[in-house]
Design a protein around this motif. Structure first.
Motif, PDB file in Angstrom:
ATOM      1  N   THR A   1       0.863  -1.187   0.000  1.00 56.02           N
ATOM      2  CA  THR A   1       0.000   0.000   0.000  1.00 56.02           C
ATOM      3  C   THR A   1       0.899   1.236   0.000  1.00 56.02           C
ATOM      4  O   THR A   1       2.025   1.151   0.469  1.00 56.02           O
ATOM      5  CB  THR A   1      -0.892   0.054   1.260  1.00 56.02           C
TER       6      THR A   1
ATOM      7  N   TYR B   1     -15.983  -2.940   0.567  1.00 51.88           N
ATOM      8  CA  TYR B   1     -15.851  -2.246   1.862  1.00 51.88           C
ATOM      9  C   TYR B   1     -15.998  -3.193   3.036  1.00 51.88           C
ATOM     10  O   TYR B   1     -15.561  -2.888   4.138  1.00 51.88           O
ATOM     11  CB  TYR B   1     -16.854  -1.085   1.940  1.00 51.88           C
TER      12      TYR B   1
ATOM     13  N   ILE C   1     -12.407  -4.819   2.977  1.00 44.96           N
ATOM     14  CA  ILE C   1     -11.365  -3.863   3.398  1.00 44.96           C
ATOM     15  C   ILE C   1     -12.047  -2.748   4.201  1.00 44.96           C
ATOM     16  O   ILE C   1     -12.214  -1.626   3.721  1.00 44.96           O
ATOM     17  CB  ILE C   1     -10.588  -3.282   2.188  1.00 44.96           C
TER      18      ILE C   1
ATOM     19  N   THR D   1     -11.168  -0.820   6.526  1.00 44.27           N
ATOM     20  CA  THR D   1     -10.437   0.412   6.860  1.00 44.27           C
ATOM     21  C   THR D   1      -9.976   1.160   5.608  1.00 44.27           C
ATOM     22  O   THR D   1      -9.126   2.051   5.691  1.00 44.27           O
ATOM     23  CB  THR D   1      -9.214   0.096   7.742  1.00 44.27           C
ATOM     24  N   LEU D   2     -10.531   0.805   4.472  1.00 45.77           N
ATOM     25  CA  LEU D   2     -10.165   1.462   3.208  1.00 45.77           C
ATOM     26  C   LEU D   2     -10.263   2.981   3.346  1.00 45.77           C
ATOM     27  O   LEU D   2     -11.246   3.497   3.859  1.00 45.77           O
ATOM     28  CB  LEU D   2     -11.110   0.987   2.098  1.00 45.77           C
ATOM     29  N   ARG D   3      -9.216   3.681   2.911  1.00 48.45           N
ATOM     30  CA  ARG D   3      -9.271   5.149   2.922  1.00 48.45           C
ATOM     31  C   ARG D   3      -8.390   5.734   1.821  1.00 48.45           C
ATOM     32  O   ARG D   3      -7.517   5.040   1.279  1.00 48.45           O
ATOM     33  CB  ARG D   3      -8.868   5.699   4.291  1.00 48.45           C
TER      34      ARG D   3
ATOM     35  N   TRP E   1      -5.061   1.034   3.618  1.00 50.48           N
ATOM     36  CA  TRP E   1      -5.883   0.456   4.680  1.00 50.48           C
ATOM     37  C   TRP E   1      -4.970   0.007   5.805  1.00 50.48           C
ATOM     38  O   TRP E   1      -3.749  -0.009   5.657  1.00 50.48           O
ATOM     39  CB  TRP E   1      -6.710  -0.724   4.153  1.00 50.48           C
ATOM     40  N   THR E   2      -5.555  -0.337   6.922  1.00 51.19           N
ATOM     41  CA  THR E   2      -4.793  -0.800   8.073  1.00 51.19           C
ATOM     42  C   THR E   2      -4.817  -2.325   8.050  1.00 51.19           C
ATOM     43  O   THR E   2      -5.906  -2.905   8.098  1.00 51.19           O
ATOM     44  CB  THR E   2      -5.463  -0.323   9.376  1.00 51.19           C
ATOM     45  N   SER E   3      -3.634  -2.938   7.933  1.00 48.99           N
ATOM     46  CA  SER E   3      -3.677  -4.402   7.832  1.00 48.99           C
ATOM     47  C   SER E   3      -3.518  -5.058   9.196  1.00 48.99           C
ATOM     48  O   SER E   3      -3.251  -4.426  10.190  1.00 48.99           O
ATOM     49  CB  SER E   3      -2.615  -4.916   6.863  1.00 48.99           C
TER      50      SER E   3
END
Ligand code: HEM
Ligand code: SF4
Lengths: 83, 414
Positions: free
Chosen positions: B146, B379, B382, B384-386, B412-414
Protein backbone atom coordinates in the motif's frame (compact mmCIF):
# COMPACT_ATOMS: atom_id res chain seq x y z
CA UNK A 1 -47.41 8.68 -22.11
CA UNK A 2 -48.80 5.65 -20.33
CA UNK A 3 -45.54 5.55 -18.39
CA UNK A 4 -46.54 8.56 -16.31
CA UNK A 5 -49.83 7.16 -15.14
CA UNK A 6 -48.89 5.47 -11.91
CA UNK A 7 -47.98 7.37 -8.79
CA UNK A 8 -45.56 4.56 -8.05
CA UNK A 9 -45.36 5.18 -4.32
CA UNK A 10 -47.66 2.33 -3.46
CA UNK A 11 -50.05 4.54 -1.52
CA UNK A 12 -53.80 4.62 -2.06
CA UNK A 13 -53.85 0.96 -2.89
CA UNK A 14 -57.28 -0.22 -1.85
CA UNK A 15 -58.57 -3.73 -1.68
CA UNK A 16 -60.79 -4.44 -4.63
CA UNK A 17 -58.84 -2.17 -7.01
CA UNK A 18 -58.26 -4.21 -10.14
CA UNK A 19 -55.31 -3.66 -12.38
CA UNK A 20 -54.86 -4.67 -15.97
CA UNK A 21 -51.41 -4.54 -17.55
CA UNK A 22 -50.68 -4.25 -21.26
CA UNK A 23 -47.30 -4.34 -22.97
CA UNK A 24 -46.52 -2.89 -26.37
CA UNK A 25 -44.02 -5.50 -27.53
CA UNK A 26 -42.73 -3.68 -30.65
CA UNK A 27 -41.81 -0.66 -28.52
CA UNK A 28 -39.80 -2.61 -25.93
CA UNK A 29 -36.02 -2.02 -25.99
CA UNK A 30 -35.16 -4.89 -23.62
CA UNK A 31 -33.86 -2.65 -20.86
CA UNK A 32 -34.95 -5.27 -18.33
CA UNK A 33 -36.12 -2.66 -15.83
CA UNK A 34 -39.61 -4.14 -15.45
CA UNK A 35 -38.20 -7.62 -14.89
CA UNK A 36 -35.89 -6.25 -12.24
CA UNK A 37 -38.72 -4.46 -10.41
CA UNK A 38 -41.64 -6.89 -10.89
CA UNK A 39 -40.28 -10.33 -11.84
CA UNK A 40 -43.60 -12.01 -11.12
CA UNK A 41 -45.34 -9.86 -13.70
CA UNK A 42 -42.74 -9.39 -16.43
CA UNK A 43 -40.18 -11.66 -18.04
CA UNK A 44 -38.00 -11.48 -21.15
CA UNK A 45 -37.92 -13.61 -24.31
CA UNK A 46 -34.88 -15.81 -24.44
CA UNK A 47 -33.95 -14.93 -28.02
CA UNK A 48 -33.82 -11.14 -27.67
CA UNK A 49 -34.71 -10.02 -24.16
CA UNK A 50 -37.98 -8.43 -25.28
CA UNK A 51 -40.72 -8.20 -22.64
CA UNK A 52 -43.12 -11.06 -21.92
CA UNK A 53 -46.18 -10.36 -19.79
CA UNK A 54 -46.60 -13.10 -17.19
CA UNK A 55 -49.56 -11.75 -15.30
CA UNK A 56 -52.08 -9.49 -16.96
CA UNK A 57 -54.02 -9.01 -13.71
CA UNK A 58 -51.44 -8.87 -10.94
CA UNK A 59 -52.56 -9.12 -7.30
CA UNK A 60 -52.76 -5.92 -5.30
CA UNK A 61 -49.50 -6.47 -3.41
CA UNK A 62 -47.68 -6.12 -6.75
CA UNK A 63 -49.50 -2.99 -7.93
CA UNK A 64 -46.92 -0.53 -6.66
CA UNK A 65 -44.10 -2.43 -8.41
CA UNK A 66 -46.06 -2.62 -11.65
CA UNK A 67 -46.77 1.12 -11.55
CA UNK A 68 -43.10 1.78 -10.90
CA UNK A 69 -42.16 -0.46 -13.85
CA UNK A 70 -44.43 1.60 -16.10
CA UNK A 71 -42.82 4.83 -14.86
CA UNK A 72 -39.24 3.70 -15.44
CA UNK A 73 -39.84 1.86 -18.71
CA UNK A 74 -37.69 3.90 -21.11
CA UNK A 75 -39.83 2.99 -24.11
CA UNK A 76 -43.31 3.69 -22.68
CA UNK A 77 -44.12 0.09 -23.51
CA UNK A 78 -46.07 -0.67 -20.32
CA UNK A 79 -49.65 0.48 -19.86
CA UNK A 80 -51.47 0.11 -16.59
CA UNK A 81 -55.25 0.38 -16.36
CA UNK A 82 -56.74 0.56 -12.88
CA UNK A 83 -60.37 0.42 -11.95
CA UNK B 1 -24.51 26.75 -4.45
CA UNK B 2 -26.80 27.92 -7.25
CA UNK B 3 -25.48 31.01 -8.99
CA UNK B 4 -27.90 33.48 -10.48
CA UNK B 5 -27.60 34.38 -14.12
CA UNK B 6 -28.10 37.99 -15.13
CA UNK B 7 -31.36 37.91 -17.05
CA UNK B 8 -31.67 41.61 -17.73
CA UNK B 9 -29.76 41.58 -21.00
CA UNK B 10 -31.06 39.78 -24.06
CA UNK B 11 -29.49 36.66 -25.43
CA UNK B 12 -27.98 38.53 -28.34
CA UNK B 13 -25.98 40.82 -26.07
CA UNK B 14 -24.95 38.34 -23.46
CA UNK B 15 -22.45 35.68 -24.33
CA UNK B 16 -23.93 32.23 -24.02
CA UNK B 17 -22.61 29.97 -21.28
CA UNK B 18 -20.01 27.59 -22.63
CA UNK B 19 -20.61 23.85 -22.53
CA UNK B 20 -19.18 21.71 -21.02
CA UNK B 21 -19.10 23.81 -17.88
CA UNK B 22 -16.49 23.62 -15.13
CA UNK B 23 -17.46 22.10 -11.79
CA UNK B 24 -16.95 24.25 -8.71
CA UNK B 25 -13.61 23.87 -6.94
CA UNK B 26 -13.99 21.59 -3.95
CA UNK B 27 -17.34 20.16 -5.15
CA UNK B 28 -16.28 17.27 -7.38
CA UNK B 29 -19.65 15.48 -7.22
CA UNK B 30 -21.94 18.44 -7.86
CA UNK B 31 -23.10 19.31 -11.35
CA UNK B 32 -21.46 22.56 -12.51
CA UNK B 33 -22.93 25.69 -10.84
CA UNK B 34 -23.82 27.21 -14.23
CA UNK B 35 -25.80 24.10 -15.18
CA UNK B 36 -27.64 24.24 -11.85
CA UNK B 37 -28.40 27.92 -12.36
CA UNK B 38 -29.79 27.19 -15.83
CA UNK B 39 -31.86 24.39 -14.34
CA UNK B 40 -33.37 26.83 -11.87
CA UNK B 41 -33.92 29.72 -14.27
CA UNK B 42 -33.81 28.71 -17.92
CA UNK B 43 -34.37 24.95 -18.14
CA UNK B 44 -34.04 24.88 -21.92
CA UNK B 45 -31.33 27.36 -22.87
CA UNK B 46 -28.82 27.84 -25.63
CA UNK B 47 -25.19 27.18 -24.78
CA UNK B 48 -21.96 27.66 -26.74
CA UNK B 49 -19.89 24.69 -27.91
CA UNK B 50 -16.22 24.44 -28.88
CA UNK B 51 -17.08 25.02 -32.58
CA UNK B 52 -19.17 28.14 -31.94
CA UNK B 53 -22.47 26.33 -32.45
CA UNK B 54 -25.31 27.02 -30.00
CA UNK B 55 -27.38 23.91 -29.23
CA UNK B 56 -30.05 23.76 -26.51
CA UNK B 57 -29.07 22.53 -23.09
CA UNK B 58 -31.96 20.74 -21.39
CA UNK B 59 -31.54 20.60 -17.62
CA UNK B 60 -34.88 19.57 -16.06
CA UNK B 61 -35.84 15.97 -15.41
CA UNK B 62 -39.34 16.06 -16.94
CA UNK B 63 -38.15 17.81 -20.12
CA UNK B 64 -35.26 15.37 -20.37
CA UNK B 65 -37.48 12.30 -20.27
CA UNK B 66 -39.93 13.88 -22.69
CA UNK B 67 -37.24 14.73 -25.25
CA UNK B 68 -35.29 11.48 -24.98
CA UNK B 69 -38.52 9.55 -25.61
CA UNK B 70 -39.61 11.81 -28.50
CA UNK B 71 -39.30 10.32 -32.01
CA UNK B 72 -38.81 13.86 -33.38
CA UNK B 73 -35.44 13.86 -31.62
CA UNK B 74 -32.64 12.07 -33.48
CA UNK B 75 -29.37 10.44 -32.40
CA UNK B 76 -28.05 10.41 -35.95
CA UNK B 77 -24.66 12.07 -35.53
CA UNK B 78 -24.08 12.61 -39.24
CA UNK B 79 -27.02 15.05 -39.49
CA UNK B 80 -26.22 18.77 -39.76
CA UNK B 81 -26.77 20.52 -36.43
CA UNK B 82 -25.75 17.50 -34.36
CA UNK B 83 -23.78 18.84 -31.36
CA UNK B 84 -20.42 17.09 -31.49
CA UNK B 85 -18.18 16.93 -28.42
CA UNK B 86 -15.02 17.81 -30.36
CA UNK B 87 -13.56 18.01 -33.86
CA UNK B 88 -12.39 14.43 -33.48
CA UNK B 89 -15.90 13.26 -32.66
CA UNK B 90 -17.28 15.14 -35.65
CA UNK B 91 -14.65 13.62 -37.91
CA UNK B 92 -15.41 10.17 -36.56
CA UNK B 93 -19.21 10.38 -36.82
CA UNK B 94 -19.40 8.86 -40.29
CA UNK B 95 -16.71 6.26 -39.64
CA UNK B 96 -17.97 4.97 -36.35
CA UNK B 97 -21.53 4.10 -37.14
CA UNK B 98 -23.07 1.83 -34.57
CA UNK B 99 -26.62 1.67 -33.24
CA UNK B 100 -25.97 4.28 -30.53
CA UNK B 101 -26.01 6.93 -33.29
CA UNK B 102 -28.88 5.49 -35.35
CA UNK B 103 -32.62 6.07 -35.13
CA UNK B 104 -35.43 3.53 -35.18
CA UNK B 105 -36.33 1.39 -37.02
CA UNK B 106 -32.68 0.70 -37.98
CA UNK B 107 -31.53 1.19 -34.39
CA UNK B 108 -34.09 -1.28 -33.02
CA UNK B 109 -33.27 -3.90 -35.63
CA UNK B 110 -29.57 -3.85 -34.79
CA UNK B 111 -29.90 -3.35 -31.03
CA UNK B 112 -32.06 -6.47 -30.85
CA UNK B 113 -29.20 -8.49 -32.27
CA UNK B 114 -27.30 -7.97 -29.00
CA UNK B 115 -30.00 -7.69 -26.33
CA UNK B 116 -30.30 -11.39 -25.41
CA UNK B 117 -27.08 -11.69 -23.36
CA UNK B 118 -28.11 -8.66 -21.26
CA UNK B 119 -31.46 -10.09 -20.17
CA UNK B 120 -31.85 -10.01 -16.39
CA UNK B 121 -31.77 -13.81 -15.95
CA UNK B 122 -28.65 -14.27 -18.06
CA UNK B 123 -26.86 -11.52 -16.20
CA UNK B 124 -28.01 -12.91 -12.85
CA UNK B 125 -26.44 -16.24 -13.84
CA UNK B 126 -23.07 -14.42 -14.10
CA UNK B 127 -23.21 -13.22 -10.49
CA UNK B 128 -21.09 -16.05 -9.00
CA UNK B 129 -18.39 -15.53 -11.60
CA UNK B 130 -18.36 -11.75 -11.09
CA UNK B 131 -18.18 -12.34 -7.32
CA UNK B 132 -15.22 -14.67 -7.85
CA UNK B 133 -13.33 -12.17 -10.02
CA UNK B 134 -14.05 -9.44 -7.46
CA UNK B 135 -12.76 -11.56 -4.59
CA UNK B 136 -9.63 -12.55 -6.49
CA UNK B 137 -8.80 -8.96 -7.35
CA UNK B 138 -9.29 -7.97 -3.71
CA UNK B 139 -7.10 -10.92 -2.60
CA UNK B 140 -4.24 -9.68 -4.78
CA UNK B 141 -4.66 -6.11 -3.55
CA UNK B 142 -4.55 -7.28 0.06
CA UNK B 143 -1.44 -9.34 -0.68
CA UNK B 144 0.33 -6.38 -2.28
CA UNK B 145 1.90 -3.17 -0.98
CA UNK B 146 0.00 0.00 0.00
CA UNK B 147 -0.86 2.58 -1.11
CA UNK B 148 -2.30 1.12 -4.26
CA UNK B 149 -4.09 2.74 -7.19
CA UNK B 150 -7.62 1.35 -6.93
CA UNK B 151 -8.30 2.21 -10.59
CA UNK B 152 -5.42 0.05 -11.91
CA UNK B 153 -5.70 -2.69 -9.32
CA UNK B 154 -9.46 -3.13 -9.22
CA UNK B 155 -11.90 -0.68 -10.80
CA UNK B 156 -10.63 -1.08 -14.38
CA UNK B 157 -9.69 -4.79 -14.41
CA UNK B 158 -13.04 -6.01 -13.07
CA UNK B 159 -15.39 -4.71 -15.78
CA UNK B 160 -12.70 -5.26 -18.43
CA UNK B 161 -12.39 -8.93 -17.51
CA UNK B 162 -16.17 -9.33 -17.50
CA UNK B 163 -16.80 -7.65 -20.86
CA UNK B 164 -13.86 -9.55 -22.38
CA UNK B 165 -15.41 -12.87 -21.35
CA UNK B 166 -18.84 -11.86 -22.57
CA UNK B 167 -17.56 -10.68 -25.95
CA UNK B 168 -14.74 -13.17 -26.41
CA UNK B 169 -11.94 -10.60 -26.43
CA UNK B 170 -8.59 -11.77 -25.00
CA UNK B 171 -8.00 -9.90 -21.73
CA UNK B 172 -4.21 -9.96 -22.36
CA UNK B 173 -4.85 -7.15 -24.86
CA UNK B 174 -6.22 -4.85 -22.16
CA UNK B 175 -3.40 -2.29 -22.30
CA UNK B 176 -4.10 -1.84 -25.99
CA UNK B 177 -7.86 -1.48 -25.80
CA UNK B 178 -7.94 0.54 -22.57
CA UNK B 179 -5.44 3.05 -23.97
CA UNK B 180 -7.32 3.47 -27.25
CA UNK B 181 -10.63 3.59 -25.51
CA UNK B 182 -9.52 6.50 -23.29
CA UNK B 183 -8.27 8.37 -26.35
CA UNK B 184 -11.56 7.73 -28.11
CA UNK B 185 -13.70 9.24 -25.40
CA UNK B 186 -11.52 12.19 -24.43
CA UNK B 187 -12.77 15.47 -25.80
CA UNK B 188 -9.25 16.90 -25.73
CA UNK B 189 -7.92 14.19 -28.05
CA UNK B 190 -6.86 15.55 -31.43
CA UNK B 191 -8.69 14.56 -34.61
CA UNK B 192 -5.78 12.23 -35.44
CA UNK B 193 -5.92 10.62 -32.02
CA UNK B 194 -9.66 9.99 -32.15
CA UNK B 195 -9.62 8.69 -35.71
CA UNK B 196 -6.48 6.63 -35.04
CA UNK B 197 -7.90 5.09 -31.87
CA UNK B 198 -11.13 4.24 -33.64
CA UNK B 199 -9.29 2.65 -36.56
CA UNK B 200 -7.06 0.66 -34.25
CA UNK B 201 -9.99 -0.66 -32.22
CA UNK B 202 -12.15 -1.40 -35.26
CA UNK B 203 -9.33 -3.25 -37.03
CA UNK B 204 -8.70 -5.20 -33.86
CA UNK B 205 -12.36 -6.21 -33.45
CA UNK B 206 -12.58 -6.92 -37.19
CA UNK B 207 -9.75 -9.41 -36.78
CA UNK B 208 -11.45 -11.03 -33.82
CA UNK B 209 -14.76 -11.35 -35.70
CA UNK B 210 -12.87 -12.95 -38.62
CA UNK B 211 -11.26 -15.41 -36.20
CA UNK B 212 -14.67 -16.27 -34.68
CA UNK B 213 -16.07 -16.83 -38.17
CA UNK B 214 -13.47 -19.52 -38.65
CA UNK B 215 -13.55 -20.86 -35.11
CA UNK B 216 -16.70 -19.91 -33.17
CA UNK B 217 -16.87 -20.03 -29.38
CA UNK B 218 -19.64 -19.38 -26.86
CA UNK B 219 -19.43 -15.58 -26.83
CA UNK B 220 -21.05 -12.47 -28.29
CA UNK B 221 -18.50 -11.90 -31.04
CA UNK B 222 -19.17 -15.44 -32.30
CA UNK B 223 -22.90 -14.65 -32.34
CA UNK B 224 -22.16 -11.51 -34.35
CA UNK B 225 -19.92 -13.55 -36.66
CA UNK B 226 -22.82 -15.94 -37.26
CA UNK B 227 -24.94 -12.94 -38.31
CA UNK B 228 -22.19 -11.85 -40.68
CA UNK B 229 -22.25 -15.33 -42.21
CA UNK B 230 -26.06 -15.14 -42.46
CA UNK B 231 -25.76 -11.85 -44.33
CA UNK B 232 -27.51 -9.76 -41.63
CA UNK B 233 -24.43 -7.63 -40.94
CA UNK B 234 -21.20 -6.83 -42.73
CA UNK B 235 -18.01 -7.78 -40.93
CA UNK B 236 -17.19 -4.09 -40.49
CA UNK B 237 -20.60 -3.44 -38.91
CA UNK B 238 -20.04 -6.33 -36.52
CA UNK B 239 -16.61 -4.85 -35.68
CA UNK B 240 -18.17 -1.42 -35.01
CA UNK B 241 -20.64 -3.02 -32.64
CA UNK B 242 -17.81 -4.85 -30.94
CA UNK B 243 -15.99 -1.55 -30.38
CA UNK B 244 -19.11 0.05 -28.90
CA UNK B 245 -19.69 -2.87 -26.53
CA UNK B 246 -16.05 -3.14 -25.48
CA UNK B 247 -15.64 0.58 -24.81
CA UNK B 248 -19.05 1.13 -23.18
CA UNK B 249 -18.65 -2.09 -21.25
CA UNK B 250 -15.53 -1.23 -19.28
CA UNK B 251 -15.04 2.55 -19.08
CA UNK B 252 -18.38 3.35 -17.50
CA UNK B 253 -18.50 0.72 -14.79
CA UNK B 254 -14.82 1.30 -13.94
CA UNK B 255 -15.55 4.97 -13.28
CA UNK B 256 -18.61 4.16 -11.19
CA UNK B 257 -16.50 1.85 -9.02
CA UNK B 258 -13.74 4.39 -8.46
CA UNK B 259 -15.83 7.57 -8.20
CA UNK B 260 -18.49 5.76 -6.16
CA UNK B 261 -15.77 4.75 -3.72
CA UNK B 262 -14.58 8.35 -3.41
CA UNK B 263 -18.16 9.51 -2.80
CA UNK B 264 -18.69 6.87 -0.13
CA UNK B 265 -15.39 7.63 1.59
CA UNK B 266 -16.53 11.25 1.77
CA UNK B 267 -19.84 10.11 3.29
CA UNK B 268 -18.68 7.72 6.02
CA UNK B 269 -22.15 7.27 7.54
CA UNK B 270 -23.42 5.98 4.20
CA UNK B 271 -20.35 3.81 3.71
CA UNK B 272 -20.93 2.31 7.17
CA UNK B 273 -24.44 1.22 6.17
CA UNK B 274 -23.08 -0.58 3.12
CA UNK B 275 -20.22 -2.13 5.05
CA UNK B 276 -22.52 -3.56 7.68
CA UNK B 277 -25.48 -4.76 5.66
CA UNK B 278 -26.18 -8.37 4.71
CA UNK B 279 -29.21 -7.36 2.67
CA UNK B 280 -28.82 -7.37 -1.13
CA UNK B 281 -31.77 -4.96 -1.40
CA UNK B 282 -29.87 -2.33 0.59
CA UNK B 283 -26.91 -2.71 -1.74
CA UNK B 284 -29.13 -2.56 -4.84
CA UNK B 285 -30.68 0.70 -3.58
CA UNK B 286 -27.24 2.13 -2.94
CA UNK B 287 -26.22 1.35 -6.52
CA UNK B 288 -29.19 3.31 -7.91
CA UNK B 289 -28.49 6.24 -5.59
CA UNK B 290 -24.82 6.38 -6.56
CA UNK B 291 -25.77 6.24 -10.24
CA UNK B 292 -28.14 9.16 -9.63
CA UNK B 293 -25.79 11.17 -7.48
CA UNK B 294 -22.80 10.87 -9.80
CA UNK B 295 -24.35 10.81 -13.33
CA UNK B 296 -20.94 9.85 -14.66
CA UNK B 297 -21.75 10.03 -18.39
CA UNK B 298 -21.47 13.80 -18.08
CA UNK B 299 -21.09 14.90 -21.70
CA UNK B 300 -24.88 15.08 -22.04
CA UNK B 301 -27.05 12.92 -24.30
CA UNK B 302 -26.47 14.46 -27.72
CA UNK B 303 -29.34 14.79 -30.18
CA UNK B 304 -30.67 16.86 -33.07
CA UNK B 305 -34.29 17.95 -33.65
CA UNK B 306 -35.99 16.57 -36.77
CA UNK B 307 -39.03 18.84 -36.38
CA UNK B 308 -39.96 21.96 -34.42
CA UNK B 309 -40.57 21.06 -30.78
CA UNK B 310 -42.15 23.22 -28.06
CA UNK B 311 -40.63 22.52 -24.69
CA UNK B 312 -39.82 24.39 -21.49
CA UNK B 313 -41.24 27.63 -22.90
CA UNK B 314 -39.08 27.66 -26.03
CA UNK B 315 -39.32 26.33 -29.57
CA UNK B 316 -36.51 24.05 -30.59
CA UNK B 317 -36.35 24.33 -34.39
CA UNK B 318 -35.85 21.44 -36.77
CA UNK B 319 -32.09 21.07 -37.22
CA UNK B 320 -31.18 22.51 -33.81
CA UNK B 321 -28.77 20.56 -31.65
CA UNK B 322 -29.95 19.31 -28.26
CA UNK B 323 -27.87 18.31 -25.24
CA UNK B 324 -29.75 16.59 -22.44
CA UNK B 325 -27.66 17.14 -19.32
CA UNK B 326 -28.69 14.30 -17.02
CA UNK B 327 -26.46 15.54 -14.20
CA UNK B 328 -29.01 18.22 -13.29
CA UNK B 329 -32.00 16.00 -14.15
CA UNK B 330 -30.77 13.59 -11.52
CA UNK B 331 -30.43 16.52 -9.10
CA UNK B 332 -33.93 17.83 -9.77
CA UNK B 333 -35.45 18.46 -6.35
CA UNK B 334 -38.96 17.87 -7.68
CA UNK B 335 -38.08 14.24 -8.25
CA UNK B 336 -35.27 13.70 -5.76
CA UNK B 337 -35.73 15.83 -2.62
CA UNK B 338 -32.45 17.20 -1.23
CA UNK B 339 -30.65 16.00 -4.33
CA UNK B 340 -27.26 17.16 -3.06
CA UNK B 341 -27.45 14.62 -0.26
CA UNK B 342 -26.05 11.16 -0.98
CA UNK B 343 -28.70 9.04 0.69
CA UNK B 344 -28.33 5.35 -0.12
CA UNK B 345 -31.64 4.65 1.57
CA UNK B 346 -33.69 6.63 -0.92
CA UNK B 347 -35.52 5.08 -3.87
CA UNK B 348 -33.60 6.50 -6.82
CA UNK B 349 -34.75 4.04 -9.48
CA UNK B 350 -36.23 6.82 -11.62
CA UNK B 351 -32.82 8.36 -12.29
CA UNK B 352 -31.73 8.99 -15.86
CA UNK B 353 -28.08 8.00 -15.39
CA UNK B 354 -28.56 5.30 -18.04
CA UNK B 355 -30.38 7.74 -20.30
CA UNK B 356 -34.02 7.36 -21.31
CA UNK B 357 -35.92 6.42 -24.44
CA UNK B 358 -34.91 3.79 -26.96
CA UNK B 359 -31.17 4.34 -26.44
CA UNK B 360 -31.32 3.71 -22.72
CA UNK B 361 -28.25 1.74 -21.74
CA UNK B 362 -28.15 -1.75 -23.16
CA UNK B 363 -25.62 -2.87 -20.57
CA UNK B 364 -27.53 -1.63 -17.50
CA UNK B 365 -28.34 -5.08 -16.08
CA UNK B 366 -24.66 -5.98 -16.27
CA UNK B 367 -23.49 -2.65 -14.87
CA UNK B 368 -25.93 -2.95 -11.96
CA UNK B 369 -24.82 -6.48 -11.20
CA UNK B 370 -21.13 -5.55 -11.25
CA UNK B 371 -21.74 -2.56 -8.99
CA UNK B 372 -23.91 -4.56 -6.59
CA UNK B 373 -21.16 -7.15 -6.24
CA UNK B 374 -18.45 -4.51 -5.84
CA UNK B 375 -20.22 -2.19 -3.39
CA UNK B 376 -21.41 -5.23 -1.45
CA UNK B 377 -17.92 -6.72 -1.19
CA UNK B 378 -15.08 -4.18 -1.34
CA UNK B 379 -15.85 -2.25 1.86
CA UNK B 380 -16.69 -5.35 3.85
CA UNK B 381 -13.46 -7.02 2.90
CA UNK B 382 -11.37 -3.86 3.40
CA UNK B 383 -13.23 -2.09 6.20
CA UNK B 384 -10.44 0.41 6.86
CA UNK B 385 -10.16 1.46 3.21
CA UNK B 386 -9.27 5.15 2.92
CA UNK B 387 -7.79 7.68 0.52
CA UNK B 388 -4.00 7.80 0.55
CA UNK B 389 -4.12 11.43 -0.58
CA UNK B 390 -6.35 14.48 -0.12
CA UNK B 391 -9.54 14.50 -2.16
CA UNK B 392 -8.43 17.79 -3.71
CA UNK B 393 -5.31 16.02 -5.01
CA UNK B 394 -7.29 13.48 -7.04
CA UNK B 395 -7.06 13.76 -10.85
CA UNK B 396 -10.74 14.07 -11.80
CA UNK B 397 -11.68 13.25 -15.40
CA UNK B 398 -13.09 16.62 -16.37
CA UNK B 399 -11.96 16.07 -19.95
CA UNK B 400 -13.48 12.63 -20.43
CA UNK B 401 -16.96 11.95 -21.69
CA UNK B 402 -17.28 9.70 -18.67
CA UNK B 403 -16.54 11.35 -15.33
CA UNK B 404 -14.39 9.67 -12.74
CA UNK B 405 -10.81 9.72 -11.49
CA UNK B 406 -7.71 8.79 -13.47
CA UNK B 407 -6.06 7.46 -10.37
CA UNK B 408 -7.26 6.61 -6.89
CA UNK B 409 -4.49 6.02 -4.34
CA UNK B 410 -5.96 4.13 -1.40
CA UNK B 411 -4.62 2.44 1.67
CA UNK B 412 -5.88 0.46 4.68
CA UNK B 413 -4.79 -0.80 8.07
CA UNK B 414 -3.68 -4.40 7.83
C1 HEM C 1 -22.48 2.25 -14.78
C2 HEM C 1 -22.23 1.95 -15.98
C3 HEM C 1 -22.89 2.53 -17.19
C4 HEM C 1 -23.47 3.76 -17.39
C5 HEM C 1 -23.61 4.90 -16.39
C6 HEM C 1 -23.94 3.79 -18.75
C7 HEM C 1 -24.61 4.84 -19.33
C8 HEM C 1 -25.17 4.84 -20.59
C9 HEM C 1 -25.96 5.91 -21.15
C10 HEM C 1 -26.26 7.23 -20.46
C11 HEM C 1 -26.37 5.53 -22.39
C12 HEM C 1 -27.30 6.31 -23.33
C13 HEM C 1 -26.60 6.97 -24.47
C14 HEM C 1 -27.53 7.89 -25.25
O1 HEM C 1 -28.72 7.99 -24.95
O2 HEM C 1 -27.06 8.57 -26.15
C15 HEM C 1 -25.82 4.21 -22.62
C16 HEM C 1 -25.98 3.50 -23.78
C17 HEM C 1 -25.34 2.30 -24.02
N1 HEM C 1 -24.60 1.55 -23.13
FE1 HEM C 1 -24.22 2.00 -21.21
N2 HEM C 1 -23.64 2.60 -19.35
C18 HEM C 1 -23.01 1.80 -18.44
C19 HEM C 1 -22.55 0.52 -18.63
C20 HEM C 1 -22.62 -0.18 -19.81
C21 HEM C 1 -22.15 -1.52 -19.99
C22 HEM C 1 -21.53 -2.41 -18.92
C23 HEM C 1 -22.36 -1.84 -21.28
C24 HEM C 1 -22.03 -3.19 -21.85
C25 HEM C 1 -21.80 -3.51 -22.99
C26 HEM C 1 -23.00 -0.69 -21.93
C27 HEM C 1 -23.39 -0.59 -23.25
C28 HEM C 1 -24.14 0.43 -23.78
C29 HEM C 1 -24.62 0.45 -25.16
C30 HEM C 1 -24.34 -0.59 -26.21
C31 HEM C 1 -25.37 1.63 -25.32
C32 HEM C 1 -26.09 2.11 -26.58
C33 HEM C 1 -27.53 1.72 -26.51
C34 HEM C 1 -28.36 2.24 -27.68
O3 HEM C 1 -27.98 3.22 -28.32
O4 HEM C 1 -29.43 1.65 -27.96
N3 HEM C 1 -23.13 0.30 -20.98
N4 HEM C 1 -25.11 3.81 -21.50
S1 SF4 D 1 -38.98 -1.76 -18.92
FE1 SF4 D 1 -39.96 -1.38 -20.92
S2 SF4 D 1 -38.28 -1.46 -22.40
FE2 SF4 D 1 -37.51 -2.37 -20.52
S3 SF4 D 1 -37.85 -4.57 -20.80
FE3 SF4 D 1 -39.63 -3.77 -19.71
S4 SF4 D 1 -41.10 -3.24 -21.33
FE4 SF4 D 1 -39.13 -3.52 -22.33
Amino acid sequence: MSGDKGDGDGSGEGKGVTMRVEVDVPKCVASGQCVMIAPDVFDQREEDGIVVLLDERPPSELHADVRESAVVCPAAAIRVVEK
Amino acid sequence: MTETLAETTTEAEEPLPEFPMPRAAGCPFDPPPTARALHAERPVARVRLWDGSAPWLVTRYADQRALLADPRVSSESTLPGFPHASAGFRENAARRRSFITMDDPEHARIRRMVTAPFAIKRIEAMRPEIQKITDELIDSMLAGPTPVDLVRAFALPLPSLVICRLLGVPYEDHDFFQRNSSLLINRHSSVEEVVGANEALTDYLDGLVAAKLADPADDMLSELAARVRAGELTQREAANMGVLLLVAGHETTANMIALGTVALLENPDQLAVLRETEDPKVVARAVEELLRYLSIVHNGRRRVALEDIEIGGVTIRAGDGIIVYTGTGNWDAEVFPEPERLDIGRDARRHVAFGFGVHQCLGQPLARMELQVVYGTLYRRIPTLRLATGIDQLPFKDDGLVYGVYELPVTWTS
